[in-house]
Scaffold this active site. Structure first.
Site, PDB file in Angstrom:
ATOM      1  CG  ASP A  17      38.954  40.280  35.328  1.00 35.05           C
ATOM      2  OD1 ASP A  17      39.895  40.733  34.647  1.00 35.05           O
ATOM      3  OD2 ASP A  17      39.057  39.268  36.046  1.00 35.05           O
ATOM      4  CD  GLU A 112      40.734  41.497  39.338  1.00 30.56           C
ATOM      5  OE1 GLU A 112      39.933  41.479  40.302  1.00 30.56           O
ATOM      6  OE2 GLU A 112      41.783  40.846  39.306  1.00 30.56           O
TER       7      GLU A 112
HETATM    8 MG   LIG Z   1      41.578  40.064  33.677  1.00 30.25          MG
END
Ligand SMILES: [Mg+2]
Length: 374
Positions: A17, A112
């Site tokens: 992420d 992500e």
């Molecule tokens: Mg993020």
């Protein structure tokens, strides 16, 4: 002679992420803003914060918060409008690097993705090198959570970001997150959390300790089992490298609720036209047309119709959408309106309509082309 069953392969899954993605990209372009609270948000009365830098988060500003509220919390913050073209370009560079070093990547958003490192020797070493490469090449920092499942990996990266690099077993996750609210579990939305709270279940640990049978009356057998499984961080879902587009949709949230049906129909026509143009550009056609209507009280209704042929024709889709809308005739002001196409054929037009074959459009996972699920 019966062989003993093979032990299940040990899965190693990572969730990657990019930290404060939009804000981080803005800081790369405007280094002079580094250290200042920075908020990327649209304008208009219903604009929400898309990303806040960590400096801005210290003022209590967070993603999805109304921009107006963020301005109250930190009037001195730098507010920038989102520039998705630039974000997509940075995203593409990051995920190209990731793809270059791992085989199984499932990108799930612009910033992500999950990767499956089962069977890879020294998976944490590989991940460390990857994070360093991305940082070096793009200036962006990726948080990493690692576990035996997507659920553990995602929960871990979310809990430890920014600059996270944490691995956990399922058992460790059960212990570590026992005191956390049930909402940290993917799939537990606000409504489910509310119903759990009514039963005295506020934390993951509360849910772990509650017999499945006690959840059945409120949630049904399937959901009760699912909830208990999640509380114990059981998740067997695979990392899928190719995303299957099951539907394409286009929707809009009005700056203020709209009661005027003529205005709503005009919006529906515009949404359908854009959706059909995009669908034709992809070279696919669909035969299921749906509308989505969210009322001012957040009641959300979808109405769908399956046609006897595949189409991406604006006039056809608009006519069906309008018919569905008129049949539903919302009795309250409307907050959000959407049109969706599903049941695709990606074969040649003649073959598709001739055979009635319900194929599905398949495409590489491209953050710029994600269908918005209705
Ligand atoms: Mg993020």
């Amino acid at each position: 002679v019966a062989h003993p069953p093979e032990p299940p392969a040990r899965r190693v899954i990572a969730h990657l992420d990019i930290d404060a993605f939009y804000a981080s990209v803005e800081l790369l372009r405007r280094p002079e803003l580094r250290g200042l609270p920075l908020v990327v948000a649209g304008s208009g009365p219903r604009a929400v914060v898309t990303t806040a830098s960590y400096e801005a988060r210290r003022y209590g500003i967070d993603s999805a918060m109304p921009a107006a509220r963020a301005r109250v919390l930190c009037p001195d913050a730098v507010f920038l409008p989102p520039d998705f073209t630039v974000y997509r370009e940075h995203s593409r560079r990051v995920w190209e690097l990731v793809r270059g070093s791992v085989d199984v990547l499932q990108q799930v958003g612009i910033d992500e993705g999950y990767i499956d490192l089962s069977g890879v020797e020294g998976p944490l070493r590989v991940l460390r090198a990857l994070v360093a490469d991305v940082r070096e090449a793009t200036g962006l920092v990726v948080s990493v959570g690692v576990g035996p499942s997507r659920l553990v990996a995602k929960t871990v990266s979310a809990a430890y970001k920014p600059e996270a690099f944490v691995a956990m077993s399922r058992e460790q996750a059960c212990e570590r997150f026992a005191g956390a609210p049930v909402r940290i579990l993917q799939g537990v939305g606000p409504k489910t959390a509310e119903r759990l709270a009514a039963m005295g279940i506020a934390t993951v640990g509360d849910l772990q300790g509650r017999p499945e049978a006690e959840l059945v009356p409120a949630f049904g057998a399937r959901m009760a089992r699912e909830l208990r499984g999640r509380a114990h961080f059981h998740d067997a879902s695979p990392v899928e490298t190719v995303r299957v587009a099951k539907s394409r949709s286009n929707e809009t949230t009005f700056p203020r609720d709209v009661a005027d049906h003529a205005e709503l129909e005009a919006t529906l026509e515009r949404l359908a036209a854009d959706l059909c143009a995009g669908t034709r550009a992809k070279g696919v056609r669909a035969r299921n047309v749906a509308i989505k209507v969210r009322l001012d009280d957040w009641t959300t209704v979808t109405r769908a119709r399956t046609l006897d042929h595949f189409t991406a024709d604006t006039a056809t889709v608009t006519a069906v959408a309008l018919e569905l809308f008129r049949a539903y005739a919302p009795a309250r002001p409307v907050r959000l309106l959407g049109v969706r196409l599903a049941a695709f054929a990606d074969a040649a037009p003649e073959a598709a309509s001739g055979s009635g074959d319900e194929g599905e459009a398949r495409g590489r996972n491209d953050p710029g082309q994600l269908a918005l699920p209705l």
